[in-house]
Enzyme design. Structure first.
Site, PDB file in Angstrom:
ATOM      1  N   GLY A 170       6.859   1.663   2.277  1.00  0.00           N
ATOM      2  CA  GLY A 170       8.292   1.662   2.224  1.00  0.00           C
ATOM      3  C   GLY A 170       8.743   0.908   1.025  1.00  0.00           C
ATOM      4  O   GLY A 170      10.068   0.732   0.843  1.00  0.00           O
ATOM      5  N   THR A 210       0.893  -1.215  -0.109  1.00  0.00           N
ATOM      6  CA  THR A 210       0.113  -0.004   0.053  1.00  0.00           C
ATOM      7  C   THR A 210       0.798   1.172  -0.022  1.00  0.00           C
ATOM      8  O   THR A 210       1.859   1.272   0.188  1.00  0.00           O
ATOM      9  CB  THR A 210      -0.997   0.068   1.161  1.00  0.00           C
ATOM     10  OG1 THR A 210      -0.032   0.049   2.577  1.00  0.00           O
ATOM     11  CG2 THR A 210      -1.801  -1.120   1.407  1.00  0.00           C
ATOM     12  N   MET A 211       0.200   2.398  -0.069  1.00  0.00           N
ATOM     13  CA  MET A 211       0.773   3.585   0.131  1.00  0.00           C
ATOM     14  C   MET A 211       1.676   3.579   1.560  1.00  0.00           C
ATOM     15  O   MET A 211       1.056   2.990   2.477  1.00  0.00           O
ATOM     16  CB  MET A 211      -0.200   4.954   0.193  1.00  0.00           C
ATOM     17  CG  MET A 211      -0.731   5.178  -1.068  1.00  0.00           C
ATOM     18  SD  MET A 211       0.302   5.652  -2.501  1.00  0.00           S
ATOM     19  CE  MET A 211       0.648   7.470  -1.843  1.00  0.00           C
ATOM     20  N   ASP A 234      10.531   1.587 -10.028  1.00  0.00           N
ATOM     21  CA  ASP A 234       9.401   1.839  -9.167  1.00  0.00           C
ATOM     22  C   ASP A 234       8.320   2.253  -9.526  1.00  0.00           C
ATOM     23  O   ASP A 234       8.227   2.785 -11.017  1.00  0.00           O
ATOM     24  CB  ASP A 234      10.224   3.058  -8.415  1.00  0.00           C
ATOM     25  CG  ASP A 234       9.313   3.442  -7.284  1.00  0.00           C
ATOM     26  OD1 ASP A 234       9.097   2.835  -6.502  1.00  0.00           O
ATOM     27  OD2 ASP A 234       9.469   4.825  -6.796  1.00  0.00           O
ATOM     28  N   GLU A 235       7.127   2.609  -9.189  1.00  0.00           N
ATOM     29  CA  GLU A 235       5.831   2.857  -9.522  1.00  0.00           C
ATOM     30  C   GLU A 235       5.390   2.077 -10.735  1.00  0.00           C
ATOM     31  O   GLU A 235       4.702   2.386 -11.594  1.00  0.00           O
ATOM     32  CB  GLU A 235       5.740   4.225  -9.904  1.00  0.00           C
ATOM     33  CG  GLU A 235       6.038   5.201  -8.668  1.00  0.00           C
ATOM     34  CD  GLU A 235       5.322   5.316  -7.521  1.00  0.00           C
ATOM     35  OE1 GLU A 235       4.355   4.764  -7.410  1.00  0.00           O
ATOM     36  OE2 GLU A 235       5.527   5.871  -6.419  1.00  0.00           O
ATOM     37  N   ALA A 236       5.621   0.839 -10.636  1.00  0.00           N
ATOM     38  CA  ALA A 236       5.183  -0.472 -11.737  1.00  0.00           C
ATOM     39  C   ALA A 236       3.848  -0.437 -12.000  1.00  0.00           C
ATOM     40  O   ALA A 236       3.637  -0.682 -12.998  1.00  0.00           O
ATOM     41  CB  ALA A 236       5.925  -1.690 -11.310  1.00  0.00           C
ATOM     42  N   CYS A 250     -11.581  -1.031   8.326  1.00  0.00           N
ATOM     43  CA  CYS A 250     -11.497   0.201   8.264  1.00  0.00           C
ATOM     44  C   CYS A 250     -11.786   0.996   7.149  1.00  0.00           C
ATOM     45  O   CYS A 250     -12.708   2.073   7.033  1.00  0.00           O
ATOM     46  CB  CYS A 250     -10.140   0.703   8.863  1.00  0.00           C
ATOM     47  SG  CYS A 250     -10.149   0.250  10.390  1.00  0.00           S
TER      48      CYS A 250
END
Length: 193
Positions: free
Chosen positions: A14, A10-11, A83-85, A181
């Site tokens: 890490g 998730t956001m 990154d950001e795949a 949640c």
């Protein structure tokens, strides 16, 4: 034999710091890494992989014109990191497959699995379908101590459950939450509208 890895979380789990850590480990050993990031994510500037704790590194921007196979063939890295795949398209994931299978170069792609509505991104969907290894990078829910599996979009601190799939943002726009949640806040938001 090289493999294609997809490491998702998730956001705030890490992912970017992990990308930077792995790149550092390769480079510290004198090995060559190609670091890619999507043109879509411009939070810290286009072509930057940056962590919320302040570390950052320049990266090669992946857009529709970039031929990652040609670049990998010319550069002959020991590893490719992405990154950001989640922002990759199927064709770009296909290029990563060819790099692994034809050039025998390992590829580790990091990204979100799903958007703020729980829908898979195109890149994540393609990577889940073809990756040799799929690993979750875990973090805890913003509101409780359960494992976060969803990204909840917020505006002015309030949950938002409508809008475009892609909205670039960080802590001001997204919080990691567990499914329970997420469902409770979605129910509250729908009751209030």
């Amino acid at each position: 034999m090289a493999k294609l890895y997809f490491r998702y979380g998730t956001m705030n789990s890490g992912k970017s710091i992990e990308v930077l850590r792995v790149a550092h480990n390769y480079e510290e050993q004198g090995k060559k890494v190609l670091l890619f990031t999507s043109v879509v994510d411009d939070r810290f500037g286009v072509g930057k992989v940056a962590s919320r704790i302040g570390m950052q590194k320049n990266a090669i921007v992946v857009d529709d014109q970039l031929d990652m196979i040609k670049m990998a063939r010319e550069e002959q890295p020991n590893c490719i990191l992405v990154d950001e795949a989640q922002f990759l398209n199927k064709k770009q994931v296909g290029q990563l497959i060819d790099i692994v299978d034809d050039l025998n170069i390992p590829v580790i792609a990091y990204g979100l699995r799903a958007d703020f509505l729980g829908q898979l991104f195109e890149g994540s969907n393609a990577l889940i379908a073809v990756a040799d290894t799929i690993e979750e990078i875990k973090t805890v829910c913003w509101y409780c101590d359960k494992k976060a599996i969803m990204n909840m979009r917020c505006k002015d601190g309030d949950p938002v459950f409508h809008g475009e799939q892609i909205q670039i943002g960080g802590n001001e726009s997204y919080v990691p939450v567990c499914r329970k949640c997420y469902a409770a806040r979605r129910k509250q938001a729908l009751a209030g509208s």
